[in-house]
Scaffold this motif. Structure first.
Motif: not given
Length: 117
Positions: A35-51, A61-66, A96-101
């Protein structure tokens, strides 16, 4: 030793493009959802996309679709994020995030993307 190293960030004008890469080592990359996450100044980390591990399914995320596309190359242990039509609100540190289980969850240190004229 597990490592996730992001690269490709930088300064880009609104409407421009960037391609981020995340090189993985120290674990069996092909087994992990990425997955890719992002964190803008003063904001919480949010999920951008995953595979999924084999790359057969993605979500955004709806904000980046397309505009953003996530992909992976399991032969190169690398995940990518192609970002097009960038907006100032895309400015953030991208992780960048890697997750298994439930117990295997790894993070990179991030790369800064700044969208500004």
């Amino acid at each position: 030793q597990v490592q996730l190293v992001e690269s490709g960030g930088g300064l880009v004008q609104p409407g421009g493009s960037l391609r981020l890469s995340c090189a993985a080592s120290g674990f069996t990359f092909r087994l992990y959802a990425m997955s890719w996450y992002r964190q803008a100044p003063g904001k919480e980390r949010e999920l951008v996309c995953a595979i999924t591990s084999a790359g057969g399914s993605t979500n955004y995320a709806d904000s980046v679709k397309g505009r953003f596309t996530i992909s992976r190359d399991n032969a190169k242990n690398t995940v990518y994020l192609q970002m097009n039509s960038l907006k100032p609100e895309d400015t953030a540190v991208y992780y960048c995030n890697a997750r298994w289980g439930v117990n295997r969850d790894y993070w990179g240190k991030g790369t800064l993307v700044t969208v500004s004229s």
